[in-house]
Enzyme design. Sequence first.
Site, PDB file in Angstrom:
ATOM      1  N   GLU B  48      25.974-141.681  18.847  1.00  0.00           N
ATOM      2  CA  GLU B  48      24.979-143.074  19.067  1.00  0.00           C
ATOM      3  C   GLU B  48      25.384-144.277  18.274  1.00  0.00           C
ATOM      4  OE1 GLU B  48      22.604-142.875  20.821  1.00  0.00           O
ATOM      5  OE2 GLU B  48      22.117-140.877  21.448  1.00  0.00           O
ATOM      6  N   ASN B  52      26.771-147.369  19.824  1.00  0.00           N
ATOM      7  CA  ASN B  52      26.375-148.974  19.582  1.00  0.00           C
ATOM      8  C   ASN B  52      27.367-150.029  19.269  1.00  0.00           C
ATOM      9  OD1 ASN B  52      23.569-148.372  19.699  1.00  0.00           O
ATOM     10  ND2 ASN B  52      22.983-147.996  17.571  1.00  0.00           N
ATOM     11  N   ARG B 107      19.875-148.514  29.117  1.00  0.00           N
ATOM     12  CA  ARG B 107      19.904-147.863  27.935  1.00  0.00           C
ATOM     13  C   ARG B 107      18.434-147.410  27.708  1.00  0.00           C
ATOM     14  NH1 ARG B 107      24.062-146.255  26.637  1.00  0.00           N
ATOM     15  NH2 ARG B 107      23.156-145.887  24.600  1.00  0.00           N
TER      16      ARG B 107
END
Lengths: 111, 146
Positions: B48, B52, B107
Amino acid sequence: MDISFERHKNCLVVNILGDIDHHFADLVRDRIDNEAVESGAKNIVFDLSKVDFMDSSGIGMIIGRYKYTLNKGGFTAVTGLSVNLKKLMLLSGLYRIIKIYDSVEAAEKAV
Amino acid sequence: MEYDNEMEVSFKAAGENEAFARTVVCAFILGLDPCIRDMNDIKTAVSEAVTNSIIHGYFGSKSGCVRLWCGISKTTVYIEVADDGKGIENIPLAMEPLYTGRPDMERSGLGFTIMQSFMDDVKVESAVGKGTRVFMSKQLGRAEQE
């Protein structure tokens, strides 16, 4: 990483092999959409029994296909969830809109 | 803080390196004999944070570099993911569940929520135009006690 499809009546079964992260989700998104349009299926069942890893990118990809089937009056379901994937489904709240079945056959019966 | 062991790698901000990042952390902590649940939680949190940096920090341009640092102290794993990307204007908003800074993409807006749920602690520092640093920690073995 691989993806294959089975067309069953109104149901498109998507078999995924590999990790579903942002990179892989980007690669498979168009392939699933093209197959869904070509097959005319209004329901999509993801067989995730050969997926060891998934992150929020996989959640986003599945939600996108859920919206597609919703517009067609169908549904999206998942099968073959590992403990890790189940945890992700619960945390994200995805289980509220995406049905979870024990097998592809069980998901198809529910159509 | 002094760590028993540390490692650092940097790699191009490309999607294909997400798998590399989570694999290298798993390989590094393998000596602690983590249970599968802990391993999966850490893999997911690293994925994650790196995602990002790639899609938000560098906007998917593959032009930047992501730095991944990992430290071990006793049975606790510390991880830092840092980039020199565009930075986050409003960190509390970015960390809200279901918020996404990329509504143009599919997303889920759950990246930080997953990091916070799967790790014991998550700290974010960011400066607009300079970059973002995510620092996370997790003590191994707690999952087995639950």
